[in-house]
Motif scaffolding. Structure first.
Motif, PDB file in Angstrom:
ATOM      1  N   UNK A  45     -18.710 -14.646  12.867  1.00 48.12           N
ATOM      2  CA  UNK A  45     -19.264 -15.971  13.144  1.00 48.12           C
ATOM      3  C   UNK A  45     -19.776 -16.633  11.867  1.00 48.12           C
ATOM      4  N   UNK A  46     -20.369 -15.839  10.996  1.00 49.62           N
ATOM      5  CA  UNK A  46     -20.833 -16.379   9.723  1.00 49.62           C
ATOM      6  C   UNK A  46     -19.656 -16.884   8.894  1.00 49.62           C
ATOM      7  N   UNK A  67      -6.402  -2.782  21.231  1.00 52.55           N
ATOM      8  CA  UNK A  67      -6.521  -4.152  20.705  1.00 52.55           C
ATOM      9  C   UNK A  67      -7.870  -4.400  20.039  1.00 52.55           C
ATOM     10  N   UNK A  68      -7.855  -5.284  19.057  1.00 49.18           N
ATOM     11  CA  UNK A  68      -9.078  -5.687  18.345  1.00 49.18           C
ATOM     12  C   UNK A  68     -10.127  -6.175  19.331  1.00 49.18           C
ATOM     13  N   UNK A  73     -11.859 -11.497  18.005  1.00 47.31           N
ATOM     14  CA  UNK A  73     -10.701 -12.392  18.040  1.00 47.31           C
ATOM     15  C   UNK A  73     -11.081 -13.786  18.509  1.00 47.31           C
ATOM     16  N   UNK A  74     -12.018 -13.866  19.460  1.00 46.75           N
ATOM     17  CA  UNK A  74     -12.385 -15.167  20.012  1.00 46.75           C
ATOM     18  C   UNK A  74     -13.111 -16.052  19.008  1.00 46.75           C
ATOM     19  N   UNK A  78      -6.332 -18.379  17.761  1.00 54.35           N
ATOM     20  CA  UNK A  78      -5.050 -18.665  17.118  1.00 54.35           C
ATOM     21  C   UNK A  78      -4.796 -17.898  15.842  1.00 54.35           C
ATOM     22  N   UNK A  79      -5.768 -17.089  15.418  1.00 57.72           N
ATOM     23  CA  UNK A  79      -5.615 -16.308  14.183  1.00 57.72           C
ATOM     24  C   UNK A  79      -4.511 -15.273  14.333  1.00 57.72           C
ATOM     25  N   UNK A  80      -3.635 -15.170  13.341  1.00 60.99           N
ATOM     26  CA  UNK A  80      -2.601 -14.144  13.343  1.00 60.99           C
ATOM     27  C   UNK A  80      -3.222 -12.801  12.987  1.00 60.99           C
TER      28      UNK A  80
END
Length: 227
Positions: A45-46, A67-68, A73-74, A78-80
């Motif tokens: 978040x930072x 999974x991560x 991820x949230x 959209x991050x790969x």
């Protein structure tokens, strides 16, 4: 000039998360795993608040690691996610290319496990990529306290700089007069910084008379002495 004398800024650093996956977390014994997740998500978040270029990489997701963390991820919709087969992230060309594309030599690292994936990446990235590595000790974990501590010592001896997630965030902030990130930092502190965050909540509500940090109304019933 010694580049390690430079403080971390939103303009000179990038961040990589390595293998924050459930099967890897199951093996962590050096830190409470819920605290580990809290610290990892807070660091993410930072990074989002300060627009830090961020890489997320995983190993053997389908075959072993899972999974991560969805909470991680949230933070970056959209991050790969860069999948690997090697324990050493430096062995994957996608990771090297992503770091190079970000164009910053100071690489902040958080990952699992400290003694394996973090250690090998740090040593190779410094030796072969000429990167400066800042290892986030409390957003990383090892299979025992000894495994984590001795891996940290080995990396420090090789030139890695040890840091903590809150240290990194406040170094990015640097000055409370930087109002463009003040509210975001305070929101992270209130949610993730334990007693510090509780103190901020108290000051906001009791001293500055701000609204409570809740998502709904909660009626308070006055005391009624029992008869």
């Amino acid at each position: 000039m010694n580049p390690k004398l430079d403080v971390l800024t939103p303009h000179n650093s990038q961040l990589i998360f390595i293998d924050h996956q459930p099967q890897m977390a199951f093996g962590v014994q050096s830190i409470d795993r819920q605290v580990l997740k809290n610290n990892t998500v807070a660091l993410a978040k930072a990074a989002k608040a300060f627009n830090i270029p961020t890489v997320i990489t995983t190993v053997e997701t389908q075959a072993f690691s899972g999974h991560t963390y969805p909470e991680l991820l949230d933070v970056f919709p959209g991050q790969k996610v860069l999948e690997r087969s090697s324990m050493n992230s430096w062995d994957d060309q996608k990771v090297r290319d992503a770091l190079k594309a970000n164009g910053r030599k100071k690489v902040i690292v958080a990952g699992l496990w400290t003694e394996v994936c973090n250690n090998s990446f740090a040593l190779c990235a410094m030796a072969e990529g000429d990167y400066e590595i800042y290892m986030v000790a409390d957003a990383s974990g090892g299979t025992s306290k000894e495994a984590h501590d001795y891996a940290m010592q080995r990396m420090i001896q090789a030139g890695v700089v040890p840091v903590t997630w809150q240290q990194v965030m406040l170094e990015w902030q640097r000055d409370w007069a930087h109002r463009e990130t003040y509210d975001a930092v305070m929101a992270i502190v209130r949610e993730h910084s334990g007693a510090y965050g509780m103190g901020v909540d108290y000051a906001y509500t009791m001293v500055h008379k701000a609204a409570e940090r809740t998502t709904g109304e909660h009626e308070v019933l006055a005391p009624v002495p029992a008869r």
